[in-house]
Design an enzyme around this catalytic site. Structure first.
Site, PDB file in Angstrom:
ATOM      1  N   CYS A 149       0.976  -1.122  -0.005  1.00  0.00           N
ATOM      2  CA  CYS A 149       0.208  -0.092   0.159  1.00  0.00           C
ATOM      3  C   CYS A 149       0.871   1.734   0.275  1.00  0.00           C
ATOM      4  CB  CYS A 149      -0.614  -0.073   1.169  1.00  0.00           C
ATOM      5  SG  CYS A 149      -1.610   1.144   1.723  1.00  0.00           S
TER       6      CYS A 149
ATOM      7  N   CYS B  98      -0.112   3.897   2.310  1.00  0.00           N
ATOM      8  CA  CYS B  98       0.080   3.843   3.397  1.00  0.00           C
ATOM      9  C   CYS B  98       1.031   4.102   4.471  1.00  0.00           C
ATOM     10  CB  CYS B  98      -0.632   2.348   4.618  1.00  0.00           C
ATOM     11  SG  CYS B  98      -2.187   1.503   3.409  1.00  0.00           S
ATOM     12  N   ASP B  99       2.033   3.336   3.187  1.00  0.00           N
ATOM     13  CA  ASP B  99       3.160   3.032   4.188  1.00  0.00           C
ATOM     14  C   ASP B  99       4.381   4.663   2.796  1.00  0.00           C
ATOM     15  OD1 ASP B  99       2.115   1.535   6.010  1.00  0.00           O
ATOM     16  OD2 ASP B  99       2.706  -0.866   4.058  1.00  0.00           O
TER      17      ASP B  99
END
Ligand code: NAP
Length: 321
Positions: free
Chosen positions: A136, A139-140
């Site tokens: 992701c 997200c990261d």
């Protein structure tokens, strides 16, 4: 089903297909319940920018679009429950849906359970998941600002997410096992136009290595020469395809295609009357937010006709008298 929660149309999964179906079904007057285990939006929640959803040419974040889908479905009266479904059973013409928020009794069901990422399948992947291995970008990605990032894959997801990550670092490499990308031409052109992105075709990931805490390097192999090299990287983002979430469909005995996706006809009807499927879990030649929404709209319309038929008041039935 004495204590069951009654609804006309139960939608399993609150992604683009499920929420579109919910809006159409509720607006058409069906008592509609969406059962979503995580949070409404599905896979689009982690897409940084969606540029090809009609009406949003300037782009919209996946999160914003998901919120719009949810509020529109709710506005028309659909109930959206945070609920994990563990079983669907058909008894006569009613479905009993066992979930974490109780047993629902529905006349028709839409399976819109989507898909999850396919693992990279190399040594080190599990060990460093969450410690440099990610699926992701939104997200990261921010954890690896300015760091060396490797993206693996050649489809729309890999190319699109590589473009997003290239905004966070100028040390980004994308590898793909073939000599050309599978992704749509427009985004591939954008990728190739970015001098800061290193593109390596005919290259596969063999292993992810690290220290006691994080990813530190990867082993890559050139598929043409067979040569293997170890190179330092801080993060590996895998986008090598998706796996449809078909546990409920399999337990129900629905027909699946050879890749494991649910087979439907053009009405989104599965091999079991009253059960519809839509979105990424469905066997379809093109997976987009727009096509998932289309699946949902068709499924809702056809489920309504099916339910009216059960109650003996469909247009087709009516004209017989
Ligand atoms: P995908 O289209 O199935 O692409 C997966 C890619 O990973 C392919 O290039 C495949 O290689 C490669 N791959 C598969 N297994 C591999 C392995 N073990 N090792 C290395 N590479 C491997 O998957 P996706 O990109 O996740 O997209 C999923 C669906 O969502 C697609 O239908 C896509 O069009 C859609 N989508 C659309 C958008 C958009 O329109 N903006 C964005 C994201 C996703 P091969 O090419 O050799 O098969």
């Amino acid at each position: 089903m004495a204590d069951a929660i009654r609804t006309d149309f139960a939608i399993i999964g609150g992604g683009a297909a499920g929420l579109s179906a919910a809006a159409y079904a509720a607006r058409a007057g069906l008592d509609t319940t969406v059962l979503e285990a995580m949070g409404p939006g599905g896979q689009i929640l982690v897409i940084d920018r969606i540029e090809n959803y009609p009406g949003f040419g300037e782009g919209i974040t996946g999160f914003e679009l998901a919120q719009k889908f949810e509020s529109q479905a709710s506005q028309f009266g659909a109930k959206i429950e945070y609920s994990e479904v563990s079983e669907i059973k058909k008894d006569n013409n009613l479905f009993a849906i066992t979930s974490s928020t109780g047993i629902y009794e529905a006349k028709a069901v839409l399976i819109a359970t989507g898909a999850i990422h396919r693992p990279l399948g190399v040594p080190g992947e599990k060990e460093y998941a969450g410690h440099g291995v990610s699926y992701c970008a939104t997200c990261d990605g921010p954890f690896f600002r300015g760091k060396k990032i490797l993206v693996v894959g050649g489809g729309d997801s890999a190319v699109q997410e590589a473009l997003y990550l290239s905004g966070l670092t100028d040390k980004l490499t994308i590898i793909h096992r073939r000599d050309r990308f599978r992704a749509q031409k427009k985004i591939v052109d954008s990728l190739l136009a970015k001098p800061s992105i290193s593109v390596r075709l005919s290259t596969v990931l063999k292993e992810i290595k690290g220290d006691s805490k994080h990813v530190t390097s990867v082993v890559l192999q050139n598929t043409l020469t067979g040569e293997e090299t170890e190179e330092s990287f801080d993060a590996v983002f895998g986008f090598v395809g998706i796996l449809p979430q078909t546990a409920l469909a399999t337990a129900l005995g629905l027909d699946l295609d050879k890749s494991g996706y649910i087979i439907t006809n053009q009405d989104m009807a599965t091999s079991m009357p009253g059960v519809y499927a839509g979105g990424d879990v469905r066997s379809t030649p093109f997976r987009q937010v727009a096509t998932a929404c289309s699946d949902g709209a068709i499924a809702a319309h056809k489920a309504q006709e099916y339910i009216e038929g059960l109650e003996g008041c469909s247009y087709g039935e009516y004209t017989k008298h």
